[in-house]
Design an enzyme around this catalytic site. Structure first.
Site, short mmCIF file in Angstrom:
data_model
loop_
_atom_site.label_atom_id
_atom_site.label_comp_id
_atom_site.label_asym_id
_atom_site.label_seq_id
_atom_site.Cartn_x
_atom_site.Cartn_y
_atom_site.Cartn_z
N ASP A 100 -7.66 -17.18 -46.52
CA ASP A 100 -7.94 -16.07 -45.59
C ASP A 100 -7.62 -16.48 -44.16
OD1 ASP A 100 -10.18 -17.84 -45.92
OD2 ASP A 100 -11.35 -16.48 -44.67
N ASP A 131 -3.96 -22.51 -39.74
CA ASP A 131 -5.33 -22.35 -40.22
C ASP A 131 -5.36 -21.24 -41.27
OD1 ASP A 131 -8.08 -22.11 -40.50
OD2 ASP A 131 -8.43 -21.34 -38.49
N GLU A 165 -13.29 -18.34 -46.00
CA GLU A 165 -13.75 -19.40 -45.11
C GLU A 165 -14.07 -18.86 -43.73
OE1 GLU A 165 -13.62 -22.60 -42.14
OE2 GLU A 165 -12.34 -20.85 -42.27
#
Ligand SMILES: CCCCCCCC/C=C\CCCCCCCC(=O)N[C@@H](Cc1c[nH]c2ccccc12)C(=O)O
Ligand SMILES: [Zn+2]
Ligand SMILES: [Zn+2]
Length: 478
Positions: A100, A131, A165
């Site tokens: 995610d 990320d 997350e």
């Protein structure tokens, strides 16, 4: 030539060379190219698509067809892989990443649209490239290669790919942990995102340093709110909900939490790095017992290094008002704090209450947890030493030191499964890159992405080492 194939004639070919020769080269390069394409797909690359067997087979055919790999979906969207080792008596380890991403707006000043996955000057741009889709694709691509090579790991390992997350991992990571606990699994070590190779970010440090984070800060999200009856804008009260709340958050911003530099794992990190700083910083860093307060005052001037100095305070959301001629009956703000290792959540809450100092401001804890324990990093710590060896295999002259994660990762949910939790990806970050996390122009270089694949490819093999390297040569040890 494809996106990575020209670069692939460099580093990737070296991997191929160690494998079974030219036979694999074309397949590997094609596969790397494919995985890079997936990385470039940004938002469009979701594991929902990956749940389609055709998509899976196309991206990582060996991973999804190998008898050595067991794959299961957790909470519908997270992925748990078990790669069976040939020696079941060896304790398994686990790699983590997440699929995610935080939102990105096309209206912000991105150099390329945030979900285009366009490549510019050797960088693949897009939300999630740093990320944390780079890790997702790097881990799976490395697994694909090692299986293609026919390598059977001796030590079994898990791969957990969370899907939430960025909203605390309460469905993904938490349910993966629940499953592993039910199965009685204990992990030798866990490796997640959270730190990297910093080059030029720590001022005064000569050359890049690989910082393997042995801990991460605690965190809390606070909701501050003020309520009062609404009224006509032509007869305003002396103070409004918005004014009261704005003054409260301003007090929080103007009164940062106390300096704690040197009292947490960042102390060990800077002491390890001390000899790589230029004079007089090398002397100063070697004597933190004396100079920590002075260094803290220098480090707090920069927002990245300030995060090592104290519990940070970020006002991230502010909502109030329904109409421009109505005095707002309600105003709320969210404050996101990252708690220094030398403080607790309780201490931080007491401090916030006293700084706000206004009973009209209601303070609620939306979410919070204490700083994480410090994982071992001595000569006998298998996880730390294997990660370090893998970095040094790739970058023989790199300085490697224990580091500190200033943000938070899914790995915090794994603390009952292992006391050795590390946060590190082998990406090299330079000045300005820290601002790309959750910011604009998030990107990964071809080299960083290739390095990611290489790193995990080597790590899988290094984890089968029978004896830890006694003194793996590093600049630090010379
Ligand atoms: C934050 C980046 C700082 C960059 C520092 C310099 C470079 C360091 C090198 C590398 C890696 C940093 C990797 C950071 C991983 C961050 C993962 C993440 O974003 N996690 C979220 C989790 C989260 C979501 N909502 C909340 C609310 C409260 C606490 C945590 C979270 C995050 O930390 O925001
Ligand atoms: Zn992340
Ligand atoms: Zn993030």
């Amino acid at each position: 030539m494809g996106l990575l194939s020209s670069a692939g004639t460099g580093k990737i070919v070296r991997i191929v060379g160690k494998m079974d020769g030219a036979k694999y080269r074309d397949i590997l390069e094609e596969n790397l190219l494919e995985s890079a394409r997936e990385l470039r797909l940004g938002r469009r690359f979701t594991f929902q698509q990956d749940n389609d067997p055709k998509h899976k087979a196309k991206s990582f055919p060996t991973v999804f067809s190998s008898s050595k790999v067991k794959h299961e979906l957790v909470a519908n969207y997270s992925h748990l892989f078990w790669v069976q080792g040939s020696r079941p008596e060896l304790q398994p380890y686990m790699l983590l990443a997440h699929t995610d991403v935080v939102p990105a707006s096309e209206d912000d000043a991105w150099e390329v649209p945030p979900f285009s996955g366009d490549e510019k000057d050797g960088f693949i741009y897009g939300r999630g490239t740093m990320d944390d889709k780079g890790s997702v694709m790097g881990i799976l691509a490395a697994l694909e290669y090692i299986l293609m090579k026919g390598y059977t790991p001796q030590r079994g390992f898990y791969i957990g790919l969370g899907h939430d997350e960025e909203v605390h991992g309460l469905n993904g990571a938490v349910n993966i942990v629940r499953l592993l606990k039910e199965r009685g699994v204990k992990l030798l070590f866990v490796l997640d995102e959270g730190s990297a190779i910093l080059d030029g970010i720590l001022k005064g440090l000569d050359g890049p340093a690989a910082l393997i984070a042995t801990s991460e800060k605690g965190a809390t999200v606070l909701k501050l709110s003020v309520s009062m009856p609404p009224s006509h804008a032509s007869m305003p009260p002396r103070e409004t909900t918005i004014g009261i709340l704005a003054a409260a958050v301003k007090r929080l911003e103007e009164n940062p939490m106390k300096r704690l530099f040197g009292l947490g794992p960042e102390g060990g990190m800077f002491e390890h790095l001390a000899h790589k700083f230029r004079f007089p910083l090398n002397f100063v860093m070697s004597n933190l017992w004396l100079f920590a307060p002075l260094i803290a005052r220098i480090m707090e001037r920069n927002e990245t290094t300030n995060a090592f100095v104290r519990t940070t305070t970020a006002v991230t959301m502010f909502n109030a008002g329904v109409k421009e001629n109505v005095i707002a009956s309600y105003a709320e703000a969210f404050v996101n704090m990252r708690i220094h290792s030398a403080q607790t959540l309780k201490e931080v809450l007491e401090c916030v209450e006293s700084t706000v100092g206004d009973p009209r401001v209601k303070i609620e804890v939306v979410y919070g947890f204490d700083p994480l324990p410090i994982s071992p990093y001595d000569e006998t710590s298998f996880g730390f030493q294997i990660i370090k060896k893998t970095v040094l295999d790739m970058f023989p002259s790199m300085i490697v030191a224990p580091g500190m994660c200033i943000a938070n990762t899914d790995s915090r949910h794994f603390k009952d499964l292992s006391s050795s939790i590390y946060r590190f990806t082998p990406a090299i970050y330079k000045p300005g890159d820290a601002q790309r996390f959750h910011g604009i122009n998030e990107r990964t270089s071809r080299e960083n992405y290739e390095g990611m694949v290489q790193f995990f490819f080597r790590l899988f093999q290094n984890c089968d080492i029978k004896k830890l390297p006694e003194s793996h040569t590093s600049v630090h040890e010379l």
